[in-house]
Design a protein around this motif. Structure first.
Motif, PDB file in Angstrom:
ATOM      1  N   LEU A  14       0.824  -1.213   0.000  1.00 17.46           N
ATOM      2  CA  LEU A  14       0.000   0.000   0.000  1.00 17.46           C
ATOM      3  C   LEU A  14       0.858   1.261   0.000  1.00 17.46           C
ATOM      4  N   TRP A  18       0.874   4.275  -2.914  1.00 19.66           N
ATOM      5  CA  TRP A  18       0.647   5.710  -2.674  1.00 19.66           C
ATOM      6  C   TRP A  18       1.866   6.530  -3.104  1.00 19.66           C
ATOM      7  N   ILE A  38      -5.463   2.592  -8.957  1.00 23.50           N
ATOM      8  CA  ILE A  38      -4.618   1.840  -8.036  1.00 23.50           C
ATOM      9  C   ILE A  38      -5.195   0.445  -7.902  1.00 23.50           C
ATOM     10  N   THR A  39      -4.394  -0.580  -8.176  1.00 26.10           N
ATOM     11  CA  THR A  39      -4.846  -1.952  -7.953  1.00 26.10           C
ATOM     12  C   THR A  39      -3.834  -2.615  -7.020  1.00 26.10           C
ATOM     13  N   LEU A  40      -4.316  -3.018  -5.863  1.00 28.84           N
ATOM     14  CA  LEU A  40      -3.439  -3.442  -4.775  1.00 28.84           C
ATOM     15  C   LEU A  40      -3.719  -4.877  -4.348  1.00 28.84           C
ATOM     16  N   GLN A 197      -9.790  13.093  -5.692  1.00 30.64           N
ATOM     17  CA  GLN A 197      -9.098  12.617  -4.497  1.00 30.64           C
ATOM     18  C   GLN A 197      -7.872  13.477  -4.238  1.00 30.64           C
ATOM     19  N   TYR A 204      -3.734   8.114   0.969  1.00 31.22           N
ATOM     20  CA  TYR A 204      -3.205   6.965   1.708  1.00 31.22           C
ATOM     21  C   TYR A 204      -4.264   6.445   2.684  1.00 31.22           C
ATOM     22  N   ASN A 206      -7.442   6.868   2.465  1.00 33.19           N
ATOM     23  CA  ASN A 206      -8.522   6.288   1.666  1.00 33.19           C
ATOM     24  C   ASN A 206      -8.212   4.839   1.310  1.00 33.19           C
ATOM     25  N   TYR A 207      -7.007   4.590   0.798  1.00 33.75           N
ATOM     26  CA  TYR A 207      -6.637   3.226   0.404  1.00 33.75           C
ATOM     27  C   TYR A 207      -6.676   2.286   1.608  1.00 33.75           C
ATOM     28  N   CYS A 211      -9.206  -0.945   2.239  1.00 31.65           N
ATOM     29  CA  CYS A 211      -8.702  -2.294   2.528  1.00 31.65           C
ATOM     30  C   CYS A 211      -9.334  -2.840   3.805  1.00 31.65           C
ATOM     31  N   ASN A 229      -9.193  -2.340  -5.675  1.00 27.90           N
ATOM     32  CA  ASN A 229      -9.066  -1.479  -6.842  1.00 27.90           C
ATOM     33  C   ASN A 229      -9.688  -0.126  -6.526  1.00 27.90           C
ATOM     34  N   CYS A 230      -8.957   0.935  -6.807  1.00 21.13           N
ATOM     35  CA  CYS A 230      -9.469   2.285  -6.560  1.00 21.13           C
ATOM     36  C   CYS A 230      -9.308   3.111  -7.836  1.00 21.13           C
TER      37      CYS A 230
END
Length: 270
Positions: A14, A18, A38-40, A197, A204, A206-207, A211, A229-230
């Motif tokens: 993560l 970011w 962003i795909t995490l 955003q 950060y 937000n992500y 999660c 995914n964001c």
């Protein structure tokens, strides 16, 4: 690459995800990325892998600029501390949160006066389960096999409340979340859409909040969180200049962390 071009960041950490978005804006013309995806992956028991140095440097920089720390922002999407205090009983979690909601709003009245993300998810104001969209998704998923996946979505944005002509509207930037169960693998993906955003002060958190929300939903659905995914329509750095002195240490930490990762990848491939 210009910041006006689409940017896809696929990561297993993560903090590095970011940092990649942040440095992309720092290193390129302009102060926006449109769009950003962003795909995490990279979770340990549902918790996203992070880089402590990046997280601490960002928190220090946020505090220096009178902004909320990462954990505080993440809590607006999912209150992880309250989840633990509820002893992982979701009905108790919902009850405790709604009871404490007036106090949460009072703690940051200017930021929270129009609502909080988790509030919209469990008390939207209309719909089944008294507006608790998360409870509806969980109960429908567990009620029978083969439930259509389009059912597993929750709205934040409400035209009745949020279509207003204000020049600045800090809430809601997150518009919508959806959950994609993969029954064969017993995994869950969470998707989120942001119209805009703030990369420095919000992204950060937000992500991380997404999660945590995904892990909660996976737990209640009997699954394991596999991916977040964001999608961000416009990711921007417009509340602080790129050249601001307080960003120097943060930029250096982020850059060093990404360069160290690249060096390891190159070394491993030789």
């Amino acid at each position: 690459m210009k910041n006006s071009a689409p940017l896809l960041i696929e990561e297993t950490n993560l903090s590095r995800a970011w940092a990649s978005a942040f440095l992309h804006i720092i290193d390129n013309p302009g102060k926006e990325i449109s769009p950003l995806l962003i795909t995490l992956t990279g979770f340990t028991n549902g918790i996203p892998d992070e880089d402590r140095a990046i997280r601490e440097a960002l928190d220090n920089c946020l505090v220096a600029n009178n902004k909320q720390k990462v954990h505080t922002v993440a809590n607006t999407i999912f209150p992880s501390s309250l989840w633990r205090r509820s002893k992982y009983d979701r009905n108790r979690l919902f009850e405790m949160y709604l009871n404490a909601l007036p106090r949460y709003k009072a703690l940051a009245s200017s930021k929270n006066r129009r609502g909080i993300y988790f509030e919209r998810l469990i008390a939207f104001g209309s719909g089944p389960e008294n507006g608790n969209q998360l409870e509806y998704i969980i109960s429908q998923y567990k009620s029978r096999p083969g439930v259509r996946k389009s059912m597993f979505q929750a709205a934040i944005f409400d035209p009745a409340r949020d279509h207003v002509p204000s020049a600045q509207l800090p809430f809601p930037c997150l518009q919508h979340v959806s959950f994609v169960p993969q029954d064969k693998d017993k995994t869950l993906t969470i998707n989120a859409f942001y119209a805009t955003q703030q990369i420095f002060e919000k992204a950060y958190g937000n992500y991380l909040g997404l999660c945590r929300l995904g892990d909660f939903m996976a737990h209640e659905m009997g699954l394991t969180l596999d991916r977040m995914n964001c999608f961000v329509g416009v990711a921007k750095l417009d509340t602080i200049p790129k050249s601001h002195h307080s960003l120097t240490a943060l930029t250096n930490v982020a850059r060093n962390a990404l360069e160290a990762t690249t060096d390891k990848q190159i070394t491993g491939g030789i």
